[in-house]
Design a protein around this motif. Structure first.
Motif, PDB file in Angstrom:
ATOM      1  N   SER A  69     -88.477  31.366  10.967  1.00  0.00           N
ATOM      2  CA  SER A  69     -88.657  29.884  11.342  1.00  0.00           C
ATOM      3  C   SER A  69     -87.480  28.919  10.739  1.00  0.00           C
ATOM      4  O   SER A  69     -87.627  27.679  11.117  1.00  0.00           O
ATOM      5  N   GLY A  70     -86.401  29.426   9.994  1.00  0.00           N
ATOM      6  CA  GLY A  70     -85.683  28.595   9.456  1.00  0.00           C
ATOM      7  C   GLY A  70     -84.293  28.272  10.196  1.00  0.00           C
ATOM      8  O   GLY A  70     -84.230  28.506  11.390  1.00  0.00           O
ATOM      9  N   PHE A 192     -98.307  17.812  19.523  1.00  0.00           N
ATOM     10  CA  PHE A 192     -99.377  17.208  18.753  1.00  0.00           C
ATOM     11  C   PHE A 192     -99.327  17.481  17.269  1.00  0.00           C
ATOM     12  O   PHE A 192     -99.973  17.118  16.596  1.00  0.00           O
ATOM     13  N   VAL A 193     -98.341  18.589  16.754  1.00  0.00           N
ATOM     14  CA  VAL A 193     -98.361  19.059  15.531  1.00  0.00           C
ATOM     15  C   VAL A 193     -97.211  18.175  14.661  1.00  0.00           C
ATOM     16  O   VAL A 193     -96.028  17.981  15.327  1.00  0.00           O
ATOM     17  N   HIS A 194     -97.738  17.352  13.767  1.00  0.00           N
ATOM     18  CA  HIS A 194     -96.529  16.750  13.120  1.00  0.00           C
ATOM     19  C   HIS A 194     -95.738  17.398  12.101  1.00  0.00           C
ATOM     20  O   HIS A 194     -96.198  18.487  11.470  1.00  0.00           O
ATOM     21  N   ASP A 195     -94.548  17.093  11.812  1.00  0.00           N
ATOM     22  CA  ASP A 195     -93.459  17.902  11.221  1.00  0.00           C
ATOM     23  C   ASP A 195     -94.089  18.028   9.559  1.00  0.00           C
ATOM     24  O   ASP A 195     -93.727  18.883   8.938  1.00  0.00           O
ATOM     25  N   THR A 196     -94.948  17.111   9.062  1.00  0.00           N
ATOM     26  CA  THR A 196     -95.380  17.372   7.799  1.00  0.00           C
ATOM     27  C   THR A 196     -96.298  18.554   7.410  1.00  0.00           C
ATOM     28  O   THR A 196     -96.417  19.180   6.537  1.00  0.00           O
ATOM     29  N   ARG A 197     -96.986  19.277   8.813  1.00  0.00           N
ATOM     30  CA  ARG A 197     -97.624  20.412   8.603  1.00  0.00           C
ATOM     31  C   ARG A 197     -96.707  21.423   8.322  1.00  0.00           C
ATOM     32  O   ARG A 197     -96.909  22.406   7.699  1.00  0.00           O
ATOM     33  N   VAL A 198     -95.279  21.337   9.075  1.00  0.00           N
ATOM     34  CA  VAL A 198     -94.479  22.323   8.828  1.00  0.00           C
ATOM     35  C   VAL A 198     -93.810  22.342   7.337  1.00  0.00           C
ATOM     36  O   VAL A 198     -93.750  23.278   6.607  1.00  0.00           O
ATOM     37  N   GLU A 199     -93.734  21.144   6.760  1.00  0.00           N
ATOM     38  CA  GLU A 199     -93.524  20.903   5.304  1.00  0.00           C
ATOM     39  C   GLU A 199     -94.464  21.601   4.757  1.00  0.00           C
ATOM     40  O   GLU A 199     -94.112  21.824   3.512  1.00  0.00           O
ATOM     41  N   GLN A 200     -95.708  21.358   4.841  1.00  0.00           N
ATOM     42  CA  GLN A 200     -96.887  21.932   4.014  1.00  0.00           C
ATOM     43  C   GLN A 200     -96.522  23.459   4.072  1.00  0.00           C
ATOM     44  O   GLN A 200     -96.986  24.037   2.864  1.00  0.00           O
ATOM     45  N   ALA A 201     -96.411  24.056   5.206  1.00  0.00           N
ATOM     46  CA  ALA A 201     -96.099  25.574   5.340  1.00  0.00           C
ATOM     47  C   ALA A 201     -94.930  25.839   4.177  1.00  0.00           C
ATOM     48  O   ALA A 201     -94.944  26.965   3.685  1.00  0.00           O
ATOM     49  N   VAL A 202     -93.905  25.159   4.346  1.00  0.00           N
ATOM     50  CA  VAL A 202     -92.565  25.399   3.442  1.00  0.00           C
ATOM     51  C   VAL A 202     -93.140  25.407   2.080  1.00  0.00           C
ATOM     52  O   VAL A 202     -92.638  26.294   1.196  1.00  0.00           O
ATOM     53  N   ARG A 203     -93.930  24.523   1.503  1.00  0.00           N
ATOM     54  CA  ARG A 203     -94.182  24.279   0.147  1.00  0.00           C
ATOM     55  C   ARG A 203     -95.146  25.733  -0.273  1.00  0.00           C
ATOM     56  O   ARG A 203     -95.106  26.173  -1.357  1.00  0.00           O
ATOM     57  N   TYR A 215     -85.333  18.712  -0.490  1.00  0.00           N
ATOM     58  CA  TYR A 215     -85.203  19.867   0.284  1.00  0.00           C
ATOM     59  C   TYR A 215     -85.913  19.663   1.302  1.00  0.00           C
ATOM     60  O   TYR A 215     -85.387  19.933   2.670  1.00  0.00           O
ATOM     61  N   LEU A 216     -87.138  19.029   1.370  1.00  0.00           N
ATOM     62  CA  LEU A 216     -87.925  19.039   2.723  1.00  0.00           C
ATOM     63  C   LEU A 216     -87.649  17.730   3.541  1.00  0.00           C
ATOM     64  O   LEU A 216     -87.550  17.832   4.886  1.00  0.00           O
ATOM     65  N   GLU A 217     -86.713  16.921   3.008  1.00  0.00           N
ATOM     66  CA  GLU A 217     -85.874  15.969   4.092  1.00  0.00           C
ATOM     67  C   GLU A 217     -84.524  16.505   4.662  1.00  0.00           C
ATOM     68  O   GLU A 217     -84.177  16.071   5.519  1.00  0.00           O
ATOM     69  N   HIS A 218     -84.034  17.765   4.110  1.00  0.00           N
ATOM     70  CA  HIS A 218     -82.935  18.251   4.554  1.00  0.00           C
ATOM     71  C   HIS A 218     -83.017  19.061   5.633  1.00  0.00           C
ATOM     72  O   HIS A 218     -82.330  19.461   6.436  1.00  0.00           O
ATOM     73  N   ILE A 219     -84.274  20.134   5.617  1.00  0.00           N
ATOM     74  CA  ILE A 219     -84.318  21.066   6.533  1.00  0.00           C
ATOM     75  C   ILE A 219     -84.524  20.946   7.938  1.00  0.00           C
ATOM     76  O   ILE A 219     -84.285  21.833   8.673  1.00  0.00           O
ATOM     77  N   GLY A 220     -84.877  19.861   8.217  1.00  0.00           N
ATOM     78  CA  GLY A 220     -85.389  19.463   9.746  1.00  0.00           C
ATOM     79  C   GLY A 220     -86.385  20.261  10.101  1.00  0.00           C
ATOM     80  O   GLY A 220     -86.305  21.031  10.908  1.00  0.00           O
ATOM     81  N   ALA A 221     -87.581  19.818   9.643  1.00  0.00           N
ATOM     82  CA  ALA A 221     -88.852  20.664  10.193  1.00  0.00           C
ATOM     83  C   ALA A 221     -89.131  20.551  11.577  1.00  0.00           C
ATOM     84  O   ALA A 221     -89.817  21.631  12.232  1.00  0.00           O
TER      85      ALA A 221
END
Length: 322
Positions: A69-70, A192-203, A215-221
Motif C-alpha cells: 500500500s505504500g 467516497f473514502v476519505h484520506d483520513t481513513r488511510v491515515e487511521q490504518a497507518v496509525r 509523517y501522515l502529512e508526508h506519505i500522501g494517503a
C-alpha cells in the motif's frame, strides 16, 4: 409499456448515472492526490516500463523497497535522507504503487518486481547494491537475492514477509482482488473514502508506537486510494502466500551478507513466523530483535535499522570496519 418494465428501465438509468458519478468522483480524488503529492524523483523507462525512483546522497549503492500500500514517501520521510549522508540511496516505487506503472493485470509477482527494480537500479548506476526491503518489500528483496544473486551486495530485511503462514486472506483483500467484485468496489472506495481513513490504518500499523510527527502529512494517503493502486496492491497481496511458498525453500542459497531487523510487538508480520526461521535458514544471517517495537522499525527505531545497514555494508566490504 408495462409498469414493471418502466421501473426496470428507471432503475437501470439510475444505476448508470450513479456509476458515472462515482467514476467522476474517483477521478477527481485521484487528480487531487497527485497534485498534492507529485513524484518526488525521476521517471525512467525500464524496457518500456515507467518506473519512479528517488536518488540521493553519495557512497555505496543502497536500494530501499517499500511495503504494501505504500510508496517512496514512507522511506523518504526520514530514513533515506539520513542514510544519504554516507550512502547513495535509491528509493523505488513498486509496480502499481506510487508512480511506477503496473506490470500486468493479474498482480505482479515478487520475482517480477525484483527483476524490474534490479534493472531500474542498474540503469541508475547501481549494478550490485545493498538491498533493503520492508514488510512486503522484504519478500521482494528476498526474491532479488535468490533470483539475481550477481546483482546484490547484501540484504537487509526489515519486518519482512519471508515464510508461509496459516491465517487466511482478509475479507478486504479477498473482495478487492476478486475478478468481479474488485472492479465494482474499488471505484466506490476511491470516490467516497476519505484520506483520513488511510491515515487511521497507518496509525494501526505502527501500534504500539505512534507515527512520527509530520509523517501522515508526508506519505500522501490519497495516492493509496487511487483505483489502479488499490487493485494492484490487492492482487499482489492475494498472491503473496503462494509466491513465498514457492520461494522460501531457496533462501539457503543466499550467500551475500544478510541482516534482519524485527520487532517483538509486530502483529502484522510476526517475528517468530518469519524472521526467526529465516535467520536460521540463511548461513551467517544476523537477526536483531527489537523488544516492544511494532511493524515500522525504520520509524520507531531507525538507529537499529541504520546499524543493520552499516553492518551489512561492512560485511560486504563496502564500508571500513568501525
Amino acid at each position: 409499456m408495462p409498469l414493471a418494465v418502466k421501473s426496470l428501465i428507471l432503475v437501470a438509468v439510475c444505476l448508470v448515472a450513479f456509476w458515472g458519478w462515482t467514476q467522476q468522483r474517483a477521478r477527481t480524488h485521484e487528480a487531487r492526490a497527485e497534485a498534492a503529492f507529485p513524484p518526488e524523483g525521476q521517471i525512467i523507462d525500464v524496457s518500456g516500463h515507467r518506473v519512479h525512483a528517488v536518488v540521493m546522497g553519495n557512497g555505496p549503492d543502497l536500494v530501499l523497497i517499500h511495503g504494501a500500500s505504500g510508496n517512496t514517501r514512507d522511506l523518504t520521510f526520514e530514513l533515506a535522507p539520513r542514510l544519504a549522508e554516507r550512502y547513495r540511496v535509491i528509493v523505488i516505487d513498486r509496480p502499481g504503487l506510487g508512480y511506477t506503472a503496473r506490470i500486468n493485470r493479474t498482480g505482479a509477482t515478487i520475482t517480477q518486481q525484483a527483476a524490474l527494480l534490479q534493472e531500474a537500479a542498474a540503469q541508475l548506476g547501481a549494478d550490485k547494491p545493498i538491498v533493503l526491503g520492508h514488510s512486503y518489500g522484504g519478500a521482494v528483496a528476498l526474491a532479488w537475492a535468490v533470483t539475481r544473486p550477481d546483482h546484490i551486495a547484501a540484504l537487509v530485511d526489515v519486518a519482512g514477509a519471508a515464510k508461509p503462514w496459516d491465517t487466511g486472506l482478509s475479507t478486504y483483500y479477498r473482495v478487492l482482488s476478486h475478478p468481479v467484485l474488485g472492479p465494482l468496489v474499488i471505484p466506490l472506495l476511491t470516490a467516497f473514502v476519505h484520506d483520513t481513513r488511510v491515515e487511521q490504518a497507518v496509525r494501526e500499523i505502527f501500534t504500539p508506537q505512534e507515527p512520527p510527527e509530520g509523517y501522515l502529512e508526508h506519505i500522501g494517503a490519497g495516492l493509496t486510494l487511487r483505483r489502479h493502486s488499490l487493485r494492484a496492491n490487492a492482487l499482489q497481496r492475494a498472491n503473496l502466500l503462494a509466491e513465498i511458498e514457492a520461494l522460501h525453500p531457496l533462501y539457503g542459497t543466499i550467500t551475500v551478507p544478510v541482516e534482519i531487523v524485527h520487532g517483538t510487538a509486530d502483529t502484522t508480520v510476526g517475528v517468530s513466523i518469519h524472521s526467526e526461521p529465516l535467520a536460521a535458514q540463511i548461513p551467517g544471517a544476523h537477526l536483531a530483535v527489537l523488544d516492544g517495537v511494532g511493524h515500522m522499525p525504520h520509524h520507531s527505531d531507525p538507529e537499529a535499522v541504520i546499524a543493520a545497514i552499516d553492518r551489512a555494508a561492512t560485511r560486504a566490504g563496502l564500508r571500513p570496519v568501525d
